[in-house]
Scaffold this motif. Structure first.
Motif, PDB file in Angstrom:
ATOM      1  N   ALA A  95       0.834  -1.201   0.000  1.00 55.10           N
ATOM      2  CA  ALA A  95       0.000   0.000   0.000  1.00 55.10           C
ATOM      3  C   ALA A  95       0.870   1.252   0.000  1.00 55.10           C
ATOM      4  CB  ALA A  95      -0.923  -0.010   1.222  1.00 55.10           C
ATOM      5  N   ARG A  96       1.952   1.222   0.777  1.00 56.12           N
ATOM      6  CA  ARG A  96       2.856   2.374   0.788  1.00 56.12           C
ATOM      7  C   ARG A  96       3.554   2.521  -0.556  1.00 56.12           C
ATOM      8  NH1 ARG A  96       4.166   0.715   6.157  1.00 56.12           N
ATOM      9  NH2 ARG A  96       6.094  -0.262   5.451  1.00 56.12           N
ATOM     10  N   ALA A  97       3.949   1.395  -1.156  1.00 59.07           N
ATOM     11  CA  ALA A  97       4.612   1.440  -2.463  1.00 59.07           C
ATOM     12  C   ALA A  97       3.691   2.056  -3.505  1.00 59.07           C
ATOM     13  CB  ALA A  97       5.043   0.042  -2.887  1.00 59.07           C
ATOM     14  N   ASP A  98       2.422   1.682  -3.478  1.00 60.36           N
ATOM     15  CA  ASP A  98       1.455   2.247  -4.421  1.00 60.36           C
ATOM     16  C   ASP A  98       1.307   3.751  -4.206  1.00 60.36           C
ATOM     17  OD1 ASP A  98       1.003  -0.244  -5.511  1.00 60.36           O
ATOM     18  OD2 ASP A  98      -0.821  -0.633  -4.338  1.00 60.36           O
ATOM     19  N   ALA A  99       1.341   4.164  -2.936  1.00 56.45           N
ATOM     20  CA  ALA A  99       1.144   5.578  -2.611  1.00 56.45           C
ATOM     21  C   ALA A  99       2.321   6.452  -3.039  1.00 56.45           C
ATOM     22  CB  ALA A  99       0.901   5.731  -1.110  1.00 56.45           C
ATOM     23  N   ILE A 100       3.534   5.923  -2.942  1.00 58.13           N
ATOM     24  CA  ILE A 100       4.710   6.747  -3.249  1.00 58.13           C
ATOM     25  C   ILE A 100       5.276   6.499  -4.643  1.00 58.13           C
ATOM     26  CG2 ILE A 100       5.332   6.859  -0.808  1.00 58.13           C
ATOM     27  CD1 ILE A 100       7.527   4.808  -1.340  1.00 58.13           C
ATOM     28  N   SER A 101       4.718   5.547  -5.368  1.00 56.04           N
ATOM     29  CA  SER A 101       5.254   5.206  -6.689  1.00 56.04           C
ATOM     30  C   SER A 101       5.273   6.404  -7.643  1.00 56.04           C
ATOM     31  CB  SER A 101       4.444   4.067  -7.308  1.00 56.04           C
ATOM     32  OG  SER A 101       4.918   3.768  -8.614  1.00 56.04           O
ATOM     33  N   GLY A 102       4.136   7.093  -7.773  1.00 56.52           N
ATOM     34  CA  GLY A 102       4.061   8.237  -8.682  1.00 56.52           C
ATOM     35  C   GLY A 102       5.066   9.324  -8.343  1.00 56.52           C
TER      36      GLY A 102
END
Length: 204
Positions: free
Chosen positions: A54-61
């Protein structure tokens, strides 16, 4: 009266000169890149999620906007990069980006309840600029994290504790997979490590 006016005018000039470095620092584009990145980290942590994916998805962009992943993977792979086919370079660049994002999503668990401080004034280093920051955890323990930002204001390396190059460390870890299996071996290595990090479950 004329002397008083001239004296006041001089004070205004001195004040303006004193304020100028601060204004320039606040507008430093290299520092802005890092501050924007940290803002995304803080937002991801405020969500309360302890799940790495979930954190990876949030900071990916934000990470893809802030980091120059194509330049970083070229350095991390080293001289063998030029000998790779275009499709191998493309696949490795994407795998490297996903691996890097997952790595930072994992590390963010240590910063929950802490804070990120960014020096608003970057320093010149060769053709790049260095933005100095300090990251503290909830217990008050902090560490220096410096970002090397290129002329396009994208991050090309991270220096842990001021001198440990993230890209150099990646290059060391890539050496064995590259030697054993070439581009395909490294691609497998990156994907497996990324999958393992993203599959990690938060501590109860």
């Amino acid at each position: 009266m004329r002397l008083i006016r001239e004296f006041l005018a001089a004070l205004v000039c001195v004040a303006a000169l004193a304020a100028a470095p601060t204004a320039r620092a606040a507008d430093d584009p290299a520092a802005k890149t890092v501050q924007s990145l940290y803002t995304s980290y803080e937002a991801a942590l405020k969500d309360g999620s302890r799940d790495v994916k979930a954190r990876a998805d949030a900071i990916s962009g934000p990470m893809r906007e802030s980091f120059d992943f194509p330049a970083m993977v070229r350095v991390a792979v080293g001289p063998k990069w030029k000998g790779l086919a275009a499709d191998q370079q493309t696949a490795l660049t994407e795998a490297f980006a996903q691996h890097f994002i997952a790595t930072y999503a994992t590390r963010l668990s240590e910063a929950i309840g802490g804070k990120f401080d960014v020096n608003p004034k970057s320093e010149a280093r060769g053709g790049a600029r260095v933005v100095r920051t300090r990251v503290a955890n909830a217990g008050g323990e902090d560490s220096d994290v410096d970002f090397v930002v290129n002329a396009g204001n994208r991050i090309q390396d991270v220096l842990l504790n001021g001198n440990v190059s993230e890209v150099a460390a990646q290059r060391t870890s890539f050496a064995e997979p590259l030697k054993a299996g070439g581009a395909d071996g490294l691609l497998k290595f990156l994907r497996e490590r990324t999958d393992k990090m993203l599959a990690a479950k938060p501590a109860p």
